[in-house]
Design a protein around this motif. Structure first.
Motif, PDB file in Angstrom:
ATOM      1  N   THR A 134       0.809  -1.222   0.000  1.00 16.11           N
ATOM      2  CA  THR A 134       0.000   0.000   0.000  1.00 16.11           C
ATOM      3  C   THR A 134       0.841   1.271   0.000  1.00 16.11           C
ATOM      4  O   THR A 134       0.573   2.207  -0.768  1.00 16.11           O
TER       5      THR A 134
ATOM      6  N   TYR B 293       5.729   0.446 -11.089  1.00 18.65           N
ATOM      7  CA  TYR B 293       5.266  -0.933 -11.241  1.00 18.65           C
ATOM      8  C   TYR B 293       5.703  -1.754 -10.030  1.00 18.65           C
ATOM      9  O   TYR B 293       6.715  -1.447  -9.389  1.00 18.65           O
TER      10      TYR B 293
ATOM     11  N   TYR C 134      -3.901  -9.611  -4.421  1.00 21.69           N
ATOM     12  CA  TYR C 134      -3.435  -8.290  -4.847  1.00 21.69           C
ATOM     13  C   TYR C 134      -4.640  -7.457  -5.283  1.00 21.69           C
ATOM     14  O   TYR C 134      -5.296  -7.770  -6.289  1.00 21.69           O
ATOM     15  N   THR C 135      -4.921  -6.389  -4.553  1.00 21.34           N
ATOM     16  CA  THR C 135      -6.137  -5.610  -4.793  1.00 21.34           C
ATOM     17  C   THR C 135      -5.871  -4.196  -5.312  1.00 21.34           C
ATOM     18  O   THR C 135      -6.822  -3.467  -5.600  1.00 21.34           O
ATOM     19  N   LEU C 136      -4.607  -3.793  -5.434  1.00 19.57           N
ATOM     20  CA  LEU C 136      -4.304  -2.450  -5.915  1.00 19.57           C
ATOM     21  C   LEU C 136      -4.374  -2.398  -7.446  1.00 19.57           C
ATOM     22  O   LEU C 136      -4.418  -3.432  -8.108  1.00 19.57           O
ATOM     23  N   ASN C 137      -4.361  -1.183  -7.987  1.00 16.27           N
ATOM     24  CA  ASN C 137      -4.506  -1.020  -9.436  1.00 16.27           C
ATOM     25  C   ASN C 137      -3.185  -0.890 -10.179  1.00 16.27           C
ATOM     26  O   ASN C 137      -3.175  -0.849 -11.409  1.00 16.27           O
ATOM     27  N   LEU C 138      -2.074  -0.805  -9.472  1.00 18.53           N
ATOM     28  CA  LEU C 138      -0.789  -0.592 -10.125  1.00 18.53           C
ATOM     29  C   LEU C 138      -0.406  -1.802 -10.983  1.00 18.53           C
ATOM     30  O   LEU C 138      -0.491  -2.946 -10.523  1.00 18.53           O
ATOM     31  N   PRO C 139       0.035  -1.580 -12.230  1.00 20.21           N
ATOM     32  CA  PRO C 139       0.447  -2.701 -13.087  1.00 20.21           C
ATOM     33  C   PRO C 139       1.647  -3.434 -12.501  1.00 20.21           C
ATOM     34  O   PRO C 139       2.436  -2.868 -11.744  1.00 20.21           O
TER      35      PRO C 139
ATOM     36  N   ASP D 214      -6.067 -10.687 -16.211  1.00 21.05           N
ATOM     37  CA  ASP D 214      -5.826  -9.597 -15.271  1.00 21.05           C
ATOM     38  C   ASP D 214      -5.222  -8.434 -16.036  1.00 21.05           C
ATOM     39  O   ASP D 214      -4.072  -8.507 -16.500  1.00 21.05           O
TER      40      ASP D 214
ATOM     41  N   ARG E 157      -4.026  -5.826 -15.102  1.00 23.94           N
ATOM     42  CA  ARG E 157      -2.878  -5.191 -14.450  1.00 23.94           C
ATOM     43  C   ARG E 157      -1.557  -5.854 -14.809  1.00 23.94           C
ATOM     44  O   ARG E 157      -0.487  -5.315 -14.509  1.00 23.94           O
TER      45      ARG E 157
ATOM     46  N   TYR F 261       1.399  -6.348 -16.664  1.00 20.21           N
ATOM     47  CA  TYR F 261       2.067  -5.432 -17.590  1.00 20.21           C
ATOM     48  C   TYR F 261       3.182  -6.109 -18.380  1.00 20.21           C
ATOM     49  O   TYR F 261       3.365  -5.849 -19.573  1.00 20.21           O
TER      50      TYR F 261
END
Length: 217
Positions: free
Chosen positions: A119, A127, A152-157, A177, A179, A181
């Motif tokens: 977080t 990334y 993993y619940t965040l939006n970052l790739p 998924d 995310r 990348y």
């Protein structure tokens, strides 16, 4: 998002030339003395010859800010991967000093990993990279249970790493998924530490990206 390819653990100038011909998106160079793929006195001209559209990525494990900064400047790195226990404050300070350099924070994943750890990093890195948990900080040749990524619940790739080989292609294609990348490959494509098998890399490249989409083909 078009899936990217990172080939990590490069060192030999001639091998670098051969791998560059495949046009990966990222080439990784390990500046961690504890690694079998440690670059040591990496040839600067061979790194300078890498096309600008291939991101030269330095991999560091708990290195000092000053030493990372010196390497970034010497080799004109376009990305840095922090693969140790660096905290979010360290990552933030680096990004403020080098805003033009992509910043990747790697984490070793196993059943005990707490995704809440990510977080504080999300606002300051570009990334995440998810690797197999190992005492050697990567290069284990082992794949972690990708089902753990449900936590993993965040939006970052993120980059997906850890024991990925040709046999992993179908499972990669089945990952749904947005995310995801990039795919990060290393030890499963070596004839010796830091020496990549270009034939196997080409096969992986062609099968994963298929036909006209294959990078450099």
């Amino acid at each position: 998002m078009t899936l990217k390819l990172k080939i990590c653990g490069m060192r030999d100038p001639e091998n670098i030339k051969d791998v560059v011909s495949l046009k990966p998106d990222y080439l990784g160079f390990i500046f961690y003395p504890g690694s079998k793929r440690f670059v040591a006195d990496l040839d600067v001209p061979s790194i300078d010859a890498i096309p600008e559209n291939i991101r030269k990525t330095g991999v560091f494990v708990d290195a000092s800010f000053e030493s990372i900064a010196a390497v970034v400047s010497s080799y004109r790195l376009s990305a840095v991967q922090l693969h140790g226990s660096e905290d979010a404050a360290f990552a933030s300070a680096f990004k403020q000093a080098f805003p033009q350099v992509e910043l990747i924070k790697a984490f070793g994943i196993d059943e005990r990993f707490d995704f809440e750890t990510l977080t504080d990093f999300a606002p300051v890195v570009d990334y995440f990279l998810f690797d197999t948990q190992s005492l050697a900080h990567g290069g284990s040749g082992k794949q972690f249970d990708w089902n753990l990524l449900k936590g993993y619940t965040l939006n970052l790739p993120f980059f997906l790493s850890g024991g990925i080989g040709i046999e992993s292609i179908q499972a990669i294609k089945e990952i749904n998924d947005g995310r995801l990348y990039a795919i990060d490959i290393n030890s499963k494509f070596e004839t010796a530490p830091a020496v990549k098998d270009v034939v196997k890399l080409t096969e992986f490249n062609n099968q994963l990206f298929s036909g006209a989409q294959a990078k450099g083909i």
